[in-house]
Structures are given as structure tokens and as C-alpha cells.
Motif scaffolding. Structure first.
Motif, PDB file in Angstrom:
ATOM      1  N   LEU A  87       0.469   2.714  -4.022  1.00 16.23           N
ATOM      2  CA  LEU A  87       1.354   2.606  -5.173  1.00 16.23           C
ATOM      3  C   LEU A  87       1.811   4.002  -5.576  1.00 16.23           C
ATOM      4  N   ALA A  88       3.146   4.184  -5.728  1.00 13.59           N
ATOM      5  CA  ALA A  88       3.678   5.485  -6.159  1.00 13.59           C
ATOM      6  C   ALA A  88       3.031   5.880  -7.483  1.00 13.59           C
ATOM      7  N   SER A  89       2.883   7.188  -7.699  1.00 16.35           N
ATOM      8  CA  SER A  89       2.118   7.632  -8.874  1.00 16.35           C
ATOM      9  C   SER A  89       2.797   7.247 -10.185  1.00 16.35           C
ATOM     10  N   ASN A  90       4.127   7.044 -10.177  1.00 19.32           N
ATOM     11  CA  ASN A  90       4.765   6.551 -11.411  1.00 19.32           C
ATOM     12  C   ASN A  90       4.851   5.014 -11.447  1.00 19.32           C
ATOM     13  N   HIS A  91       4.178   4.370 -10.508  1.00 18.52           N
ATOM     14  CA  HIS A  91       4.009   2.902 -10.495  1.00 18.52           C
ATOM     15  C   HIS A  91       5.327   2.142 -10.327  1.00 18.52           C
ATOM     16  N   SER A  92       6.335   2.811  -9.732  1.00 19.74           N
ATOM     17  CA  SER A  92       7.633   2.144  -9.604  1.00 19.74           C
ATOM     18  C   SER A  92       7.801   1.419  -8.274  1.00 19.74           C
ATOM     19  N   ALA A  93       7.002   1.770  -7.255  1.00 19.69           N
ATOM     20  CA  ALA A  93       7.218   1.183  -5.926  1.00 19.69           C
ATOM     21  C   ALA A  93       5.955   1.277  -5.086  1.00 19.69           C
ATOM     22  N   PHE A  94       5.883   0.388  -4.067  1.00 18.84           N
ATOM     23  CA  PHE A  94       4.818   0.467  -3.063  1.00 18.84           C
ATOM     24  C   PHE A  94       5.384   1.121  -1.811  1.00 18.84           C
ATOM     25  N   HIS A  95       4.571   1.957  -1.167  1.00 12.46           N
ATOM     26  CA  HIS A  95       4.964   2.568   0.104  1.00 12.46           C
ATOM     27  C   HIS A  95       3.913   2.244   1.152  1.00 12.46           C
ATOM     28  N   PRO A  96       4.327   2.040   2.433  1.00 11.47           N
ATOM     29  CA  PRO A  96       3.309   1.777   3.455  1.00 11.47           C
ATOM     30  C   PRO A  96       2.418   3.000   3.665  1.00 11.47           C
ATOM     31  N   TYR A  97       1.109   2.772   3.733  1.00  8.55           N
ATOM     32  CA  TYR A  97       0.146   3.865   3.933  1.00  8.55           C
ATOM     33  C   TYR A  97      -0.372   3.850   5.365  1.00  8.55           C
ATOM     34  N   ALA A  98      -0.676   2.646   5.853  1.00 10.70           N
ATOM     35  CA  ALA A  98      -1.098   2.464   7.249  1.00 10.70           C
ATOM     36  C   ALA A  98      -0.735   1.032   7.632  1.00 10.70           C
ATOM     37  N   VAL A  99      -0.461   0.825   8.922  1.00 10.50           N
ATOM     38  CA  VAL A  99      -0.093  -0.512   9.381  1.00 10.50           C
ATOM     39  C   VAL A  99      -1.020  -0.916  10.533  1.00 10.50           C
ATOM     40  N   PRO A 100      -2.263  -1.259  10.201  1.00 15.23           N
ATOM     41  CA  PRO A 100      -3.221  -1.559  11.281  1.00 15.23           C
ATOM     42  C   PRO A 100      -3.082  -2.948  11.882  1.00 15.23           C
ATOM     43  N   GLY A 101      -2.244  -3.834  11.314  1.00 15.75           N
ATOM     44  CA  GLY A 101      -2.114  -5.189  11.834  1.00 15.75           C
ATOM     45  C   GLY A 101      -3.244  -6.084  11.365  1.00 15.75           C
ATOM     46  N   GLY A 102      -3.273  -7.322  11.867  1.00 14.98           N
ATOM     47  CA  GLY A 102      -4.299  -8.274  11.469  1.00 14.98           C
ATOM     48  C   GLY A 102      -3.977  -8.915  10.129  1.00 14.98           C
ATOM     49  N   ALA A 103      -5.009  -9.401   9.466  1.00 12.70           N
ATOM     50  CA  ALA A 103      -4.863  -9.995   8.127  1.00 12.70           C
ATOM     51  C   ALA A 103      -5.824  -9.245   7.212  1.00 12.70           C
ATOM     52  N   LEU A 104      -5.279  -8.338   6.392  1.00  9.91           N
ATOM     53  CA  LEU A 104      -6.133  -7.456   5.598  1.00  9.91           C
ATOM     54  C   LEU A 104      -6.562  -8.160   4.307  1.00  9.91           C
ATOM     55  N   LEU A 105      -7.866  -8.082   4.010  1.00 10.10           N
ATOM     56  CA  LEU A 105      -8.386  -8.720   2.792  1.00 10.10           C
ATOM     57  C   LEU A 105      -8.965  -7.638   1.873  1.00 10.10           C
TER      58      LEU A 105
END
Ligand SMILES: *[C@@H]1O[C@H](CO)[C@@H](O)[C@H](O)[C@H]1NC(C)=O
Length: 384
Positions: free
Chosen positions: A91-109
Motif C-alpha cells: 500500500l502506498a504510504s499515502n494510502h491512495s493506491a496498491f502497487h505490486p511488490y512481488a508476483v510469486p503465483g499460486g493462491a496467496l493467503l
């Protein structure tokens, strides 16, 4: 009353059985299934409220898909969110948007931060426990636990939630021995249908596991859990609390010395428990109840084994009844007492799946609304 669409499912499968359906790999259907508790939801500590309405939504920018867990780096309250399409967002530090951090695949829980280094551990329901280095642009994500070290054939199926303890040891749950499947043409693995199949199998096959980053060994702490969902370790390191969704309980599992692996029920809850996390400010645990217990859960224990054999392979998540309420509850780790609850309508918040505190904010994952919410928790929690 059996709904018509259920009959429409059962009939062709009964036909298949007559045509000598091959034996199912899971023979051990439990004879007795856990029966839901009769806790009144309209009285005492569980009295209905609308206190979640104070929560503020983070914009769906972009919309996430089934954000199961928002988790937080404590030093600067950086928020990360898992997504069941195999994307980890920050989450961007001003809480305005999400950015991808890592894309490991699968189904993340579930996910958690190794607070000293900033490295992340994330559960992929399809492959096991993942390690995401502090700077993902410089090193790859690794699968650090996909089977028990003592027996490579003992696969970790359905990795569900993870908590890095104060001493750096990584505790995580494997919800069930059933593997999460990609059903038909669905774009993402179907976690919900596997949860329903596990309830129909009825065997308590969930586990609490330990990955030790120093030895790189994965060991089993406890088994026999009835859908092992959220896990949170007390900072003393003495015990973990595990949400056992299908028995509607929170289990306390001891972690040290000769009694390691011993488990007892801390408390039972009037809903489907999902995530759990420790709150160092209020010295309590936050538990999410995705919904109140539905009538279907009171029926399942009466379904005979031969019928359950037919039902288990059908993706039944569509049959899960629609709910109206979802909530988080603060629970005392010693007594199991409920300290406070925040409840909201599913229409507005969807189903809540996890809550993690950083300073005065509780970060709440809204599993079915495709974003997360922030709730200010300034006042001290008192027992009700
Ligand atoms: C948040 O920060 C981004 C750049 O980092 C900026 O483009 C955006 O306008 C900011 N949003 C708000 C609401 O301040």
C-alpha cells in the motif's frame, strides 16, 4: 429440505457411482463431525453492534482479488496485502493506491513480516510456505517449505497462515490434507470449495508446522486440527493460538519443552473463524469471524458417509448461504474472554478475513470487497 440445485448435482454423481466410479483417494471420512456450539449471538459479549461503521475504506486502486490478509511492518506501518491471483501488493504510504511488490503465483493467503529484516513469509495454498527477500528486485521468492523435512512425501497441502515469532521461528498452518484445486475454467484456485470439501470429509487433518530459518528444517508441532486457519504466537513464545474453523474453536497449542504440541480449546466462537493476530498494544488477540454459523453447518454432521462420498468432489462453494454480518473480536489469550467486538454488514464490508494492528490502526482485510479497511483503535480495550 434439500435444495433443487443440490439434487441436480447429486443425481449425475450417483449415476457415476453406479458406473463404478474409481475409489476416492481419501477413504477416511470421519464418522462423527464437530457440531457447532450454541452460543447466542444476540446477547452478552456477542451482542450485535455496528461499530465497524467507523472503519475507512482504502480505495480499490486497482481492485484486489480476494485479499485474504493485510499484514504490517511494525517499524513504519507499511501494509502488504495478499491476493489469491498470486500477487503480493504493498500500500502506498499515502494510502491512495496498491502497487505490486512481488508476483510469486499460486493462491496467496496468510502473510507476515520478519520484523528485524523486512523479509516476508507468505502462505501459498497450492505450493507451501514462501520467503520473499527484503528487496524483491534483487533476489527471487523461494519456496522454503513444501514438505516435512523428515519425510519428503509428507507434503504441505493448503498452507493457510503464517506468523514469525519474536525469536525468528516461523509458525504456519496447513489447513487440511486436501490440496487446493483449480476447478474447471476458473481463473484462480478454488480455496472456498476445498474448505467445504474438508468439512464434508470431516477428518481433522489440519496441522501446525514450524519452519526454522537457521536449520532450514520444517517440522510438525501438532496435527488433528479441524481446518487449521489463522495462527498467532504469543510474544513469550510459550503458545500459539490457532483458529480451528470447522470446530468453531480457538485452540491453544503449547510450543516449549516436553509439553510442545499439547493442545486445548481456549474458547468456542459463534461463527467461522478465519484470521488471528497478536496486538502488542492491548495485549490481546484479534480474531475474524467471517460470518455467523449457518444452518447448513448444523445439517452437515447428520449427512451419512455414503452421501458425503458423493458430495466431496463437487465444487460446492456456490451452495454456501449468503450471510448478513461479519465481525472482528478481541480475545484475551489467557482466559479466552471476549474483550470487544466490531461488527458490520456484509453488504458494506463483505466478509472480513484478517485484522492486524500497527500503532492506533487496525488493518482489516475485506475478502469479498476487493480492498482493505482501516479502523482507528485509540481507546484501551476493557473486558465487557
Ligand atoms: C499519493 O502519492 C502519489 C505519488 O506517490 C500521488 O501521485 C498521489 O496524488 C497522492 N495521493 C494523495 C491522495 O495524496
Amino acid at each position: 429440505m434439500i435444495p433443487l440445485h443440490l439434487l441436480a448435482f447429486i443425481f449425475p454423481f450417483a449415476l457415476l457411482l453406479l458406473l463404478r466410479k474409481p475409489p476416492h483417494p481419501y477413504h477416511s471420512f470421519a464418522k462423527e463431525l464437530p457440531f457447532p456450539p450454541t452460543i447466542r449471538r444476540d446477547a452478552g459479549v456477542w451482542k450485535t453492534n455496528d461499530d465497524l461503521s467507523a472503519a475507512e475504506f482504502i480505495p480499490q486502486n486497482p481492485p484486489l482479488h480476494k485479499p485474504e490478509t493485510a499484514f504490517v511492518r511494525q517499524s513504519d506501518c507499511q501494509v502488504y496485502v495478499t491476493d489469491c491471483r498470486g500477487i503480493l501488493w504493498y500500500l502506498a504510504s499515502n494510502h491512495s493506491a496498491f502497487h505490486p511488490y512481488a508476483v510469486p503465483g499460486g493462491a496467496l493467503l496468510g502473510g507476515d513480516v520478519h520484523q528485524p529484516s523486512g523479509a516476508l513469509y507468505v502462505c501459498d495454498a497450492t505450493r507451501g510456505l514462501l520467503f520473499i527477500p527484503p528487496d524483491p528486485s534483487k533476489a527471487h521468492t523461494q519456496i522454503v517449505a513444501s514438505a516435512l523435512s523428515a519425510d519428503p512425501l509428507d507434503k504441505i497441502t493448503f498452507c493457510n497462515d503464517v506468523h514469525v515469532a519474536e525469536d525468528g521461528k516461523v509458525y504456519f498452518t496447513a489447513a487440511s490434507k486436501l490440496s487446493v484445486q483449480q476447478v474447471m475454467h476458473k481463473a484462480v484456485p478454488d480455496v472456498m470449495s476445498t474448505f467445504v470439501a474438508d468439512a464434508i470429509l470431516g477428518e481433522a487433518s489440519g496441522r501446525l508446522l514450524l519452519y526454522d530459518p537457521e536449520t532450514r528444517l520444517t517440522t510438525q508441532i501438532a496435527d488433528g486440527l479441524s481446518f487449521a486457519n489463522g495462527v498467532a504466537v504469543h510474544p513469550s513464545g510459550q503458545y500459539a493460538l490457532v483458529v480451528e474453523t470447522s470446530s468453531f474453536s480457538i485452540r491453544k497449542i503449547l510450543l516449549l519443552g516436553d509439553t510442545c504440541g499439547q493442545k486445548r480449546t481456549l474458547t468456542r466462537i459463534p461463527g467461522y473463524g478465519d484470521g488471528i493476530s497478536y496486538d502488542a498494544v492491548a495485549d490481546c488477540f484479534w480474531v475474524t469471524l467471517t460470518s455467523p454459523i449457518t444452518r447448513l453447518s448444523y445439517v452437515i454432521p447428520y449427512i451419512p458417509v455414503f452421501l458425503r462420498r458423493l458430495l466431496i468432489d463437487i465444487p460446492l462453494s456456490g451452495l454456501i448461504p449468503k450471510h448478513s454480518r461479519s465481525m472482528i473480536a478481541a480475545i484475551d489469550g489467557n482466559s479466552g474472554a471476549v474483550l470487544t467486538t466490531f461488527e458490520g454488514s456484509v453488504k458494506k464490508f463483505g466478509h472480513l478475513s484478517a485484522a492486524r494492528r500497527c500503532k492506533d490502526d487496525l488493518w482489516i482485510s475485506l475478502l469479498t470487497v476487493n480492498t482493505i479497511a482501516r479502523l482507528r483503535i485509540s481507546k484501551k480495550l476493557r473486558a465487557k
